[in-house]
Design a protein around this motif. Structure first.
Motif, PDB file in Angstrom:
ATOM      1  N   ASP A 126       0.857  -1.185   0.000  1.00 28.92           N
ATOM      2  CA  ASP A 126       0.000   0.000   0.000  1.00 28.92           C
ATOM      3  C   ASP A 126       0.894   1.235   0.000  1.00 28.92           C
ATOM      4  N   PRO A 127       0.859   2.037  -1.055  1.00 28.56           N
ATOM      5  CA  PRO A 127       1.770   3.191  -1.104  1.00 28.56           C
ATOM      6  C   PRO A 127       1.517   4.228  -0.023  1.00 28.56           C
ATOM      7  N   LEU A 128       0.373   4.140   0.678  1.00 32.94           N
ATOM      8  CA  LEU A 128       0.081   5.088   1.751  1.00 32.94           C
ATOM      9  C   LEU A 128       0.423   4.543   3.135  1.00 32.94           C
ATOM     10  N   ASP A 129       0.908   3.293   3.206  1.00 35.12           N
ATOM     11  CA  ASP A 129       1.211   2.664   4.492  1.00 35.12           C
ATOM     12  C   ASP A 129       2.605   3.078   4.952  1.00 35.12           C
ATOM     13  N   ALA A 130       2.659   3.990   5.927  1.00 36.74           N
ATOM     14  CA  ALA A 130       3.937   4.482   6.446  1.00 36.74           C
ATOM     15  C   ALA A 130       4.313   3.822   7.760  1.00 36.74           C
ATOM     16  N   VAL A 131       3.587   2.745   8.150  1.00 34.78           N
ATOM     17  CA  VAL A 131       3.788   2.119   9.457  1.00 34.78           C
ATOM     18  C   VAL A 131       4.532   0.798   9.348  1.00 34.78           C
ATOM     19  N   LYS A 132       4.125  -0.069   8.413  1.00 36.95           N
ATOM     20  CA  LYS A 132       4.759  -1.384   8.293  1.00 36.95           C
ATOM     21  C   LYS A 132       6.233  -1.245   7.929  1.00 36.95           C
ATOM     22  N   ASP A 133       6.990  -2.299   8.282  1.00 38.81           N
ATOM     23  CA  ASP A 133       8.391  -2.344   7.859  1.00 38.81           C
ATOM     24  C   ASP A 133       8.467  -2.364   6.339  1.00 38.81           C
ATOM     25  N   ALA A 134       9.277  -1.459   5.794  1.00 33.78           N
ATOM     26  CA  ALA A 134       9.511  -1.373   4.349  1.00 33.78           C
ATOM     27  C   ALA A 134      11.018  -1.336   4.144  1.00 33.78           C
ATOM     28  N   PRO A 135      11.668  -2.516   4.087  1.00 32.37           N
ATOM     29  CA  PRO A 135      13.141  -2.546   4.071  1.00 32.37           C
ATOM     30  C   PRO A 135      13.753  -1.763   2.918  1.00 32.37           C
ATOM     31  N   GLY A 136      13.152  -1.855   1.728  1.00 30.65           N
ATOM     32  CA  GLY A 136      13.677  -1.092   0.589  1.00 30.65           C
ATOM     33  C   GLY A 136      15.139  -1.364   0.303  1.00 30.65           C
ATOM     34  N   ALA A 137      15.545  -2.639   0.382  1.00 27.06           N
ATOM     35  CA  ALA A 137      16.960  -2.966   0.193  1.00 27.06           C
ATOM     36  C   ALA A 137      17.412  -2.662  -1.234  1.00 27.06           C
ATOM     37  N   ASN A 138      16.720  -3.248  -2.193  1.00 33.00           N
ATOM     38  CA  ASN A 138      17.081  -3.020  -3.597  1.00 33.00           C
ATOM     39  C   ASN A 138      16.418  -1.764  -4.139  1.00 33.00           C
ATOM     40  N   ASP A 139      15.198  -1.480  -3.688  1.00 30.10           N
ATOM     41  CA  ASP A 139      14.426  -0.335  -4.174  1.00 30.10           C
ATOM     42  C   ASP A 139      14.220   0.663  -3.031  1.00 30.10           C
ATOM     43  N   ASP A 140      15.073   1.650  -2.805  1.00 29.23           N
ATOM     44  CA  ASP A 140      16.245   1.854  -3.622  1.00 29.23           C
ATOM     45  C   ASP A 140      17.451   2.051  -2.713  1.00 29.23           C
ATOM     46  N   GLY A 141      17.551   1.146  -1.690  1.00 33.66           N
ATOM     47  CA  GLY A 141      18.773   1.174  -0.898  1.00 33.66           C
ATOM     48  C   GLY A 141      19.995   0.984  -1.772  1.00 33.66           C
ATOM     49  N   SER A 142      19.844   0.199  -2.839  1.00 30.05           N
ATOM     50  CA  SER A 142      20.974  -0.049  -3.735  1.00 30.05           C
ATOM     51  C   SER A 142      21.438   1.240  -4.408  1.00 30.05           C
ATOM     52  N   GLY A 143      20.498   2.033  -4.913  1.00 26.81           N
ATOM     53  CA  GLY A 143      20.872   3.283  -5.564  1.00 26.81           C
ATOM     54  C   GLY A 143      21.462   4.291  -4.602  1.00 26.81           C
ATOM     55  N   THR A 144      20.906   4.348  -3.378  1.00 22.89           N
ATOM     56  CA  THR A 144      21.443   5.266  -2.369  1.00 22.89           C
ATOM     57  C   THR A 144      22.859   4.874  -1.988  1.00 22.89           C
ATOM     58  N   ALA A 145      23.094   3.564  -1.774  1.00 22.78           N
ATOM     59  CA  ALA A 145      24.439   3.099  -1.437  1.00 22.78           C
ATOM     60  C   ALA A 145      25.415   3.400  -2.567  1.00 22.78           C
ATOM     61  N   LEU A 146      24.972   3.244  -3.804  1.00 27.72           N
ATOM     62  CA  LEU A 146      25.824   3.568  -4.965  1.00 27.72           C
ATOM     63  C   LEU A 146      26.250   5.029  -4.932  1.00 27.72           C
ATOM     64  N   VAL A 147      25.313   5.922  -4.656  1.00 26.21           N
ATOM     65  CA  VAL A 147      25.624   7.357  -4.627  1.00 26.21           C
ATOM     66  C   VAL A 147      26.635   7.662  -3.522  1.00 26.21           C
ATOM     67  N   LEU A 148      26.427   7.106  -2.342  1.00 25.50           N
ATOM     68  CA  LEU A 148      27.347   7.352  -1.229  1.00 25.50           C
ATOM     69  C   LEU A 148      28.744   6.834  -1.548  1.00 25.50           C
ATOM     70  N   GLU A 149      28.813   5.663  -2.183  1.00 24.51           N
ATOM     71  CA  GLU A 149      30.115   5.086  -2.524  1.00 24.51           C
ATOM     72  C   GLU A 149      30.797   5.872  -3.633  1.00 24.51           C
ATOM     73  N   ALA A 150      30.025   6.334  -4.601  1.00 20.74           N
ATOM     74  CA  ALA A 150      30.604   7.173  -5.654  1.00 20.74           C
ATOM     75  C   ALA A 150      31.239   8.421  -5.062  1.00 20.74           C
ATOM     76  N   ALA A 151      30.567   9.034  -4.079  1.00 20.09           N
ATOM     77  CA  ALA A 151      31.125  10.225  -3.434  1.00 20.09           C
ATOM     78  C   ALA A 151      32.421   9.901  -2.712  1.00 20.09           C
ATOM     79  N   ARG A 152      32.469   8.749  -2.059  1.00 18.23           N
ATOM     80  CA  ARG A 152      33.686   8.384  -1.316  1.00 18.23           C
ATOM     81  C   ARG A 152      34.890   8.260  -2.245  1.00 18.23           C
ATOM     82  N   VAL A 153      34.722   7.600  -3.376  1.00 18.78           N
ATOM     83  CA  VAL A 153      35.881   7.335  -4.226  1.00 18.78           C
ATOM     84  C   VAL A 153      36.211   8.522  -5.135  1.00 18.78           C
ATOM     85  N   LEU A 154      35.208   9.249  -5.621  1.00 13.96           N
ATOM     86  CA  LEU A 154      35.480  10.353  -6.541  1.00 13.96           C
ATOM     87  C   LEU A 154      35.909  11.626  -5.820  1.00 13.96           C
TER      88      LEU A 154
END
Length: 439
Positions: A126-154
């Protein structure tokens, strides 16, 4: 005046440039995704004040990571927190929206920017459910981690133009974070060379068990989103439907990937996004900025936008154990390579072609800052990639006797003193890199 082919040796400095992509850490990428999952939910409507759970805690952590990276490079990153208040179908009450952005200013042309971004928010069924656990590992923890890592190396390198590292909020509620950053860039007067949006970039196995860890999909628009009726009429007559700046970014990244034996091959998807779906590259395209989306070669629908549960022996939910971190490291590698090169290249020029009712073709363009020479490209009208490197010249025009413009498409790229070469800008209606003039 006929253009002269100039043969320039590749400068030694180009070969000696460091390879920041070799410093990418798969362990750091995993740790970042695990940390993002630990906030329980990062739903845009979740708590902004709880220190351990919700979108506010996640944003604060991402800001802290950027500040650590900046401290390690002597304060080379400027941290900004653009914010607004949003409402809409998936935001039933006005809600504060904040992006976390790090700016690595260029040393020569700081107003020219390339942006790498991922969205930090997550959701369940449910896109309006802000209470349940929403891990978001791939969508989009993956993209966020990529951005943080790009900043570290560049951040350990210096570039003539600016790199923007952005973790965006509100994507799942309606691409609000992308719109906020696109608006912020317009207010700052940024000249946007390219936007690399990374959304769902950390998995290699689909919901049907099909696995592809050798490719990454790269999506780009064909006709420009900011086209006018007059421009669309010109495209129908003279070409340009397949030559937007975003499409030429896609071609450029695909060629870059071909040269890297350790990385992924690019599967170009010639549409703005997947069927019936969207991403934070679209608000940039809407403003006329060149923007593409990286995403996995094959999606796993049971492990995105799902409540955590098991049904019929099938586990649902976007969890860390469903990810492929060696794959995420290779997507990060390609982004870092592209960012490092784009931050060194000049802006692509804006070429125009003349060749109606004559057995020759003339191409002209304006000089661009940072360019020492230009490359004229040619391809058949039905060819997918730029085929022929016709000539290199220090001039801003070229003549091709015996070449009939009706049968070909032409483009021009710009080359910096160190040999870094920009994407090709097509000499077609709407081919220029940048927003179209307002009617």
């Amino acid at each position: 005046m006929k253009s002269v082919i100039l043969l320039f040796p590749l400068l030694a400095s180009t070969a000696a440039l460091a390879a920041p992509e070799e410093a990418i850490s798969e362990a750091r990428l995993r740790a970042d995704v695990e940390k993002l999952v630990s906030f329980g939910t990062r739903h845009t409507l979740s708590s902004q004040t709880d220190p351990k759970r919700g979108i506010g805690a996640a944003r604060k952590w991402a800001e802290g990571e950027f500040r650590k990276t900046s401290a390690a490079c002597g304060g080379c990153l400027e941290i900004v927190l653009p914010e607004t208040v949003v409402s809409g179908d998936r935001v039933p009450v006005p809600t504060r929206l904040v992006n976390v952005v790090a700016i690595q200013r260029g040393s020569e042309r700081p107003n020219e920017v390339v942006i790498v971004q991922g969205h930090i928010d997550s959701r369940v069924s449910d896109p309006l459910d802000a209470v349940k656990d929403a891990p978001g590992a791939n969508d989009d923890g993956s993209g966020t981690a990529l951005v943080l890592e790009a900043a570290r190396v560049l951040s350990k390198e210096k570039f003539p133009t600016t790199i923007i590292y952005a973790t965006l909020s509100g994507e799942e509620q309606g691409l609000f974070g992308g719109k906020l950053l696109a608006d912020y860039g317009a207010q700052q007067g940024w000249t946007v060379k390219a936007v690399l949006n990374n959304d769902i970039v950390g998995g290699s196995t689909g919901s049907d068990g099909y696995r592809d860890d050798a490719h990454v999909r790269l999506l780009s628009e064909g006709p420009r989103a900011d086209s006018t009726d007059a421009l669309r009429a010109q495209m129908r007559r003279f070409g340009g439907e397949n030559d937007s700046p975003s499409r030429n970014i896609s071609r450029w990244v695909a060629k870059l990937a071909e040269k890297d034996g350790k990385g992924l091959a690019v599967r170009q998807i010639w549409r703005a996004d997947r069927l019936g779906r969207g991403g934070d590259q679209l608000p940039f395209s809407d403003k006329g900025y060149p923007a593409v989306r990286f995403t996995v070669a094959v999606e796993d629908y049971e492990h995105q936008h799902q409540d955590l549960r098991s049904e019929g022996g099938v586990k649902f939910g976007d969890t860390v154990d469903e990810m492929d971190f060696p794959y995420l490291a290779r997507v990060t590698r390609l982004n870092v390579q592209a960012l490092a090169k784009l931050a060194r290249t000049p802006m692509p020029p804006a070429p125009a072609v003349k060749g109606a009712v004559q057995p020759s073709t003339d191409v002209e363009w304006q000089a661009v800052p940072g360019a020492v020479r230009y490359v004229l490209w040619q391809r058949r009208t039905d060819a997918p990639m730029w085929e022929t490197r016709v000539l290199e010249t220090a001039e801003v025009k070229a003549s091709l006797p015996g070449v009939r413009a009706d049968d070909w498409l032409f483009g021009v790229s710009a080359v910096a003193a160190d040999g870094s070469e920009s994407p090709v800008a097509s000499a077609v209606p709407g081919g220029q890199f940048g927003p179209l003039p307002k009617p």
